[in-house]
Scaffold this motif. Structure first.
Motif, PDB file in Angstrom:
ATOM      1  N   GLY A  13     -10.504   0.375  -3.030  1.00 47.44           N
ATOM      2  CA  GLY A  13     -11.690  -0.341  -3.470  1.00 47.44           C
ATOM      3  C   GLY A  13     -11.394  -1.670  -4.130  1.00 47.44           C
ATOM      4  N   ASP A  14     -10.317  -1.745  -4.919  1.00 49.94           N
ATOM      5  CA  ASP A  14      -9.953  -3.019  -5.557  1.00 49.94           C
ATOM      6  C   ASP A  14      -9.812  -4.126  -4.522  1.00 49.94           C
ATOM      7  OD1 ASP A  14      -8.846  -1.922  -8.435  1.00 49.94           O
ATOM      8  OD2 ASP A  14      -8.237  -0.624  -6.797  1.00 49.94           O
ATOM      9  N   LEU A  15      -9.096  -3.817  -3.455  1.00 44.97           N
ATOM     10  CA  LEU A  15      -8.795  -4.821  -2.446  1.00 44.97           C
ATOM     11  C   LEU A  15      -9.987  -5.082  -1.529  1.00 44.97           C
ATOM     12  CD1 LEU A  15      -5.230  -3.531  -1.478  1.00 44.97           C
ATOM     13  CD2 LEU A  15      -5.845  -5.221  -3.211  1.00 44.97           C
ATOM     14  N   LEU A  43      -6.936  -6.014   4.369  1.00 41.50           N
ATOM     15  CA  LEU A  43      -6.047  -4.872   4.151  1.00 41.50           C
ATOM     16  C   LEU A  43      -5.157  -4.577   5.339  1.00 41.50           C
ATOM     17  CD1 LEU A  43      -8.446  -4.435   1.990  1.00 41.50           C
ATOM     18  CD2 LEU A  43      -7.615  -2.083   1.932  1.00 41.50           C
ATOM     19  N   GLU A  44      -5.594  -4.966   6.525  1.00 42.53           N
ATOM     20  CA  GLU A  44      -4.784  -4.689   7.711  1.00 42.53           C
ATOM     21  C   GLU A  44      -3.482  -5.482   7.701  1.00 42.53           C
ATOM     22  OE1 GLU A  44      -7.565  -8.087   8.649  1.00 42.53           O
ATOM     23  OE2 GLU A  44      -7.728  -6.123   7.676  1.00 42.53           O
ATOM     24  N   ASP A  45      -3.393  -6.509   6.866  1.00 46.06           N
ATOM     25  CA  ASP A  45      -2.194  -7.357   6.827  1.00 46.06           C
ATOM     26  C   ASP A  45      -1.135  -6.861   5.841  1.00 46.06           C
ATOM     27  OD1 ASP A  45      -3.499  -8.979   8.617  1.00 46.06           O
ATOM     28  OD2 ASP A  45      -4.056 -10.506   7.136  1.00 46.06           O
ATOM     29  N   PHE A  46      -1.492  -5.912   4.962  1.00 46.67           N
ATOM     30  CA  PHE A  46      -0.578  -5.547   3.888  1.00 46.67           C
ATOM     31  C   PHE A  46       0.371  -4.433   4.323  1.00 46.67           C
ATOM     32  CE2 PHE A  46      -4.346  -6.824   1.078  1.00 46.67           C
ATOM     33  CZ  PHE A  46      -3.936  -8.146   1.060  1.00 46.67           C
ATOM     34  N   PRO A  47       1.666  -4.551   4.013  1.00 42.86           N
ATOM     35  CA  PRO A  47       2.640  -3.526   4.395  1.00 42.86           C
ATOM     36  C   PRO A  47       2.569  -2.312   3.491  1.00 42.86           C
ATOM     37  CG  PRO A  47       3.720  -5.293   3.210  1.00 42.86           C
ATOM     38  CD  PRO A  47       2.298  -5.717   3.376  1.00 42.86           C
ATOM     39  N   LEU A  49       0.838  -1.197   0.000  1.00 42.20           N
ATOM     40  CA  LEU A  49       0.000   0.000   0.000  1.00 42.20           C
ATOM     41  C   LEU A  49       0.869   1.242   0.000  1.00 42.20           C
ATOM     42  CD1 LEU A  49      -2.476  -1.115   2.826  1.00 42.20           C
ATOM     43  CD2 LEU A  49      -2.668  -1.544   0.357  1.00 42.20           C
ATOM     44  N   ASP A  50       0.376   2.307  -0.646  1.00 36.84           N
ATOM     45  CA  ASP A  50       1.186   3.530  -0.676  1.00 36.84           C
ATOM     46  C   ASP A  50       1.214   4.214   0.690  1.00 36.84           C
ATOM     47  OD1 ASP A  50      -1.525   4.516  -0.948  1.00 36.84           O
ATOM     48  OD2 ASP A  50      -0.721   6.389  -1.748  1.00 36.84           O
ATOM     49  N   THR A 103      11.497  -2.861   7.229  1.00 36.50           N
ATOM     50  CA  THR A 103      10.767  -3.591   8.256  1.00 36.50           C
ATOM     51  C   THR A 103       9.811  -4.619   7.645  1.00 36.50           C
ATOM     52  OG1 THR A 103       9.108  -1.821   8.344  1.00 36.50           O
ATOM     53  CG2 THR A 103      10.920  -1.729   9.915  1.00 36.50           C
ATOM     54  N   ALA A 104       9.555  -4.518   6.350  1.00 41.71           N
ATOM     55  CA  ALA A 104       8.796  -5.537   5.616  1.00 41.71           C
ATOM     56  C   ALA A 104       9.547  -5.805   4.325  1.00 41.71           C
ATOM     57  CB  ALA A 104       7.373  -5.056   5.327  1.00 41.71           C
TER      58      ALA A 104
END
Length: 306
Positions: free
Chosen positions: A253-255, A262-266, A243-244, A275-276
């Motif tokens: 919206g796509d995701l 979404l809470e899991d994506f760095p 994510l930006d 860190t990721a």
């Protein structure tokens, strides 16, 4: 108007934001603990338009981006995004710059995609598939050509005239360029992909190459999307989704429509901080929804270039 203030049109704003300098400004904003970005305000307007107010500040500068987004302008010759970015000196309170809002939006968005591609793209020379030949399509072509070893571009757009014009620009830059009619069919051949459409319909639904980097920038509200749920899922299970900014967790919206966590994506910040880390295999999706910090970075770059 104070003697120190400048009012820049689109061309002058672009000249203050060369992509290499803009990428560096983006990195610096992410490292600067003084940067603060209050929540943006979005007001729905009659007819489907929206009014955006995006503030941000650091220890030296404060900005306010005020723009309208009018999807109905697509195909009319009028820009979908219009407005300004006003830059203030915090110490004196004086207005330093007024930048062209659409130019800032286009260039900083493309620069963010290019910054992500420089780290995540497995095949940065392309071919690059651009879906959408408007302002964001053009800015992404320029940003990728200026900061990646790009050699070839393929362009798909609902407007044939715009696609041909963007292909001509690519050739002027020494790139091989072709206009294509079926962007889905190109996913098997293009390891670089940018979707920059009005996001009123899915434009990519086929499976991506295992070494693909996809930057999806057209959809920036929960109701918008450019990518099918299957394609988003393929990336989530493959090379990963990035994510930006944190704001994208509530706007992508796509995701969201794909039912992904979404809470899991760095974020890009986590990527650059180390860190990721990217996964070893599978297509990568970089989802960009916009953030006031990117506009602050552009303002900082414009002040330095002055």
């Amino acid at each position: 108007m104070p003697a120190t203030s400048e009012w820049l049109d689109a061309a002058a704003t672009a000249a203050r934001l060369p992509y290499p300098a803009l990428l560096q400004a983006l990195r610096e904003v992410l490292r600067d603990p003084s940067v603060q970005v209050p929540a943006r305000s979005v007001q729905a307007l009659p007819g489907g338009a929206s009014l955006f107010l995006m503030p941000a500040f650091d220890a030296r500068l404060a900005i306010a981006k005020l723009i309208t987004y009018t999807p109905a302008n697509a195909g009319t010759g009028r820009p979908a995004i219009q407005g300004d970015v006003v830059v203030f000196d915090i110490a004196t309170g004086e207005r330093r710059l007024v930048l062209d809002g659409p130019t800032v939006t286009a260039r900083r968005t493309a620069a963010v995609s290019a910054l992500a591609a420089r780290t995540l793209a497995a095949v940065p020379e392309g071919p690059l598939l651009i879906v959408g030949a408007g302002a964001q399509g053009r800015s992404h072509l320029e940003a990728f050509a200026d900061t990646l070893p790009l050699r070839e571009v393929r362009i798909a757009s609902r407007g044939a005239e715009g696609a041909q014009a963007l292909a001509a620009l690519a050739r002027e830059r020494g790139l091989r360029a072709d206009v294509v009619s079926d962007p889905d069919a190109q996913l098997a051949h293009c390891p670089l992909v940018v979707t920059a459409t009005p996001a009123d319909a899915v434009v990519l639904s086929s499976r991506a190459r295992g070494d693909a980097f996809i930057a999806a920038v057209g959809a920036f509200t929960p109701r918008m999307r450019e990518l099918s749920a299957d394609l988003c899922q393929q990336c989530a299970e493959g090379g990963g989704v990035w994510l930006d900014s944190e704001d994208a967790r509530h706007e992508a919206g796509d995701l969201m429509q794909a039912g992904l966590p979404l809470e899991d994506f760095p974020t890009l910040a986590a990527l650059l901080e180390g860190t990721a880390r990217p996964r070893g295999s599978g297509p990568v999706l970089f989802k960009s929804c916009g953030w006031g910090g990117w506009d602050l970075a552009a303002a900082r770059a414009a002040v330095v270039q002055a």
